[in-house]
Motif scaffolding. Structure first.
Motif, PDB file in Angstrom:
ATOM      1  N   THR A 102       0.814  -1.219   0.000  1.00 20.80           N
ATOM      2  CA  THR A 102       0.000   0.000   0.000  1.00 20.80           C
ATOM      3  C   THR A 102       0.849   1.271   0.000  1.00 20.80           C
ATOM      4  O   THR A 102       0.345   2.344  -0.306  1.00 20.80           O
ATOM      5  CB  THR A 102      -0.934   0.019   1.218  1.00 20.80           C
ATOM      6  N   ALA A 103       2.133   1.151   0.337  1.00 19.96           N
ATOM      7  CA  ALA A 103       3.011   2.323   0.403  1.00 19.96           C
ATOM      8  C   ALA A 103       3.998   2.377  -0.760  1.00 19.96           C
ATOM      9  O   ALA A 103       4.860   3.258  -0.795  1.00 19.96           O
ATOM     10  CB  ALA A 103       3.773   2.315   1.726  1.00 19.96           C
ATOM     11  N   LEU A 104       3.889   1.474  -1.725  1.00 14.40           N
ATOM     12  CA  LEU A 104       4.859   1.414  -2.819  1.00 14.40           C
ATOM     13  C   LEU A 104       4.921   2.691  -3.646  1.00 14.40           C
ATOM     14  O   LEU A 104       6.002   3.091  -4.089  1.00 14.40           O
ATOM     15  CB  LEU A 104       4.551   0.233  -3.748  1.00 14.40           C
ATOM     16  N   ALA A 105       3.798   3.335  -3.865  1.00 16.43           N
ATOM     17  CA  ALA A 105       3.773   4.539  -4.696  1.00 16.43           C
ATOM     18  C   ALA A 105       4.637   5.652  -4.101  1.00 16.43           C
ATOM     19  O   ALA A 105       5.157   6.485  -4.836  1.00 16.43           O
ATOM     20  CB  ALA A 105       2.342   5.027  -4.897  1.00 16.43           C
ATOM     21  N   ARG A 106       4.809   5.658  -2.800  1.00 16.54           N
ATOM     22  CA  ARG A 106       5.599   6.697  -2.130  1.00 16.54           C
ATOM     23  C   ARG A 106       6.988   6.217  -1.736  1.00 16.54           C
ATOM     24  O   ARG A 106       7.799   6.998  -1.247  1.00 16.54           O
ATOM     25  CB  ARG A 106       4.862   7.189  -0.890  1.00 16.54           C
ATOM     26  N   ALA A 107       7.280   4.948  -1.912  1.00 14.56           N
ATOM     27  CA  ALA A 107       8.563   4.392  -1.493  1.00 14.56           C
ATOM     28  C   ALA A 107       9.666   4.779  -2.479  1.00 14.56           C
ATOM     29  O   ALA A 107       9.454   4.744  -3.692  1.00 14.56           O
ATOM     30  CB  ALA A 107       8.473   2.877  -1.398  1.00 14.56           C
ATOM     31  N   PRO A 108      10.844   5.148  -1.972  1.00 18.42           N
ATOM     32  CA  PRO A 108      11.943   5.485  -2.880  1.00 18.42           C
ATOM     33  C   PRO A 108      12.517   4.266  -3.604  1.00 18.42           C
ATOM     34  O   PRO A 108      13.094   4.403  -4.675  1.00 18.42           O
ATOM     35  CB  PRO A 108      12.987   6.121  -1.963  1.00 18.42           C
ATOM     36  N   LEU A 109      12.344   3.085  -3.013  1.00 18.77           N
ATOM     37  CA  LEU A 109      12.842   1.845  -3.607  1.00 18.77           C
ATOM     38  C   LEU A 109      11.781   0.764  -3.502  1.00 18.77           C
ATOM     39  O   LEU A 109      11.019   0.726  -2.531  1.00 18.77           O
ATOM     40  CB  LEU A 109      14.094   1.356  -2.878  1.00 18.77           C
ATOM     41  N   LEU A 110      11.753  -0.145  -4.484  1.00 16.78           N
ATOM     42  CA  LEU A 110      10.848  -1.300  -4.402  1.00 16.78           C
ATOM     43  C   LEU A 110      11.391  -2.349  -3.458  1.00 16.78           C
ATOM     44  O   LEU A 110      10.655  -2.982  -2.716  1.00 16.78           O
ATOM     45  CB  LEU A 110      10.647  -1.928  -5.782  1.00 16.78           C
ATOM     46  N   PHE A 155      10.261  -9.785  -8.723  1.00  9.33           N
ATOM     47  CA  PHE A 155       9.690  -8.447  -8.906  1.00  9.33           C
ATOM     48  C   PHE A 155       8.220  -8.432  -8.499  1.00  9.33           C
ATOM     49  O   PHE A 155       7.765  -7.502  -7.813  1.00  9.33           O
ATOM     50  CB  PHE A 155       9.870  -8.019 -10.362  1.00  9.33           C
ATOM     51  N   LEU A 156       7.478  -9.459  -8.885  1.00  9.06           N
ATOM     52  CA  LEU A 156       6.065  -9.525  -8.492  1.00  9.06           C
ATOM     53  C   LEU A 156       5.917  -9.645  -6.980  1.00  9.06           C
ATOM     54  O   LEU A 156       4.990  -9.078  -6.393  1.00  9.06           O
ATOM     55  CB  LEU A 156       5.358 -10.673  -9.216  1.00  9.06           C
ATOM     56  N   HIS A 157       6.837 -10.350  -6.335  1.00  9.04           N
ATOM     57  CA  HIS A 157       6.820 -10.387  -4.862  1.00  9.04           C
ATOM     58  C   HIS A 157       7.027  -8.979  -4.297  1.00  9.04           C
ATOM     59  O   HIS A 157       6.365  -8.593  -3.324  1.00  9.04           O
ATOM     60  CB  HIS A 157       7.909 -11.316  -4.315  1.00  9.04           C
ATOM     61  N   LEU A 158       7.936  -8.213  -4.883  1.00  8.18           N
ATOM     62  CA  LEU A 158       8.163  -6.844  -4.404  1.00  8.18           C
ATOM     63  C   LEU A 158       6.910  -5.994  -4.526  1.00  8.18           C
ATOM     64  O   LEU A 158       6.699  -5.067  -3.736  1.00  8.18           O
ATOM     65  CB  LEU A 158       9.308  -6.179  -5.173  1.00  8.18           C
ATOM     66  N   LEU A 159       6.082  -6.317  -5.515  1.00 12.27           N
ATOM     67  CA  LEU A 159       4.839  -5.567  -5.716  1.00 12.27           C
ATOM     68  C   LEU A 159       3.698  -6.073  -4.836  1.00 12.27           C
ATOM     69  O   LEU A 159       2.593  -5.548  -4.899  1.00 12.27           O
ATOM     70  CB  LEU A 159       4.416  -5.626  -7.186  1.00 12.27           C
ATOM     71  N   GLY A 160       3.957  -7.109  -4.031  1.00 19.58           N
ATOM     72  CA  GLY A 160       2.956  -7.593  -3.093  1.00 19.58           C
ATOM     73  C   GLY A 160       2.281  -8.893  -3.475  1.00 19.58           C
ATOM     74  O   GLY A 160       1.417  -9.375  -2.746  1.00 19.58           O
TER      75      GLY A 160
END
Length: 122
Positions: free
Chosen positions: A36-44, A77-82
């Motif tokens: 939920t915070a990925l859009a504001r995170a500086p890194l994935l 990468f998909l894991h990083l996206l949740g």
């Protein structure tokens, strides 16, 4: 996002430290933020590939190391996206995404043989 190409020994240690599983695996993902915070995170986050496990799996599955490695990076990468694959329904969604992404890269469906990544991991 960072990508670390490593060896089984290092990945085994990371797996033991972070997942309490004392064996190497093909890929580990370390998200830097909650989905939920990925859009504001500086890194994935970070993705770590174990060379020996990845090479062994590619040979056993008669796939190129490049194709299998690319699949594992997409998976991480998909894991990083949740995304996850703990439940069957989650696995279906994640595998479908992987298959579509890989197809756009010219890589054959990695699940065509009926095995999931969990079934081929070391």
């Amino acid at each position: 996002m960072s990508l670390l190409l490593s060896d089984d020994r290092t990945v085994r240690e990371l797996n033991r430290q972070w997942r309490k599983i004392d064996k190497p695996t093909n890929v580990l993902s370390f998200p830097a933020a909650e989905p939920t915070a990925l859009a504001r995170a500086p890194l994935l986050g970070d993705i770590v590939l174990a060379y020996e496990t990845t090479a062994r799996e590619a040979a056993a599955q008669k796939k190129s190391l490049a194709d299998h490695g690319t699949h594992l990076v997409v998976h991480g990468f998909l894991h990083l996206l949740g995304h996850d694959h703990i439940l069957a329904q989650q696995a279906e969604v994640m595998e479908a995404l992987e298959t579509r992404i890989l197809a756009r890269l010219g890589i054959a469906d990695p699940y065509a043989d009926g095995l999931s990544l969990d079934e081929v991991e070391a």
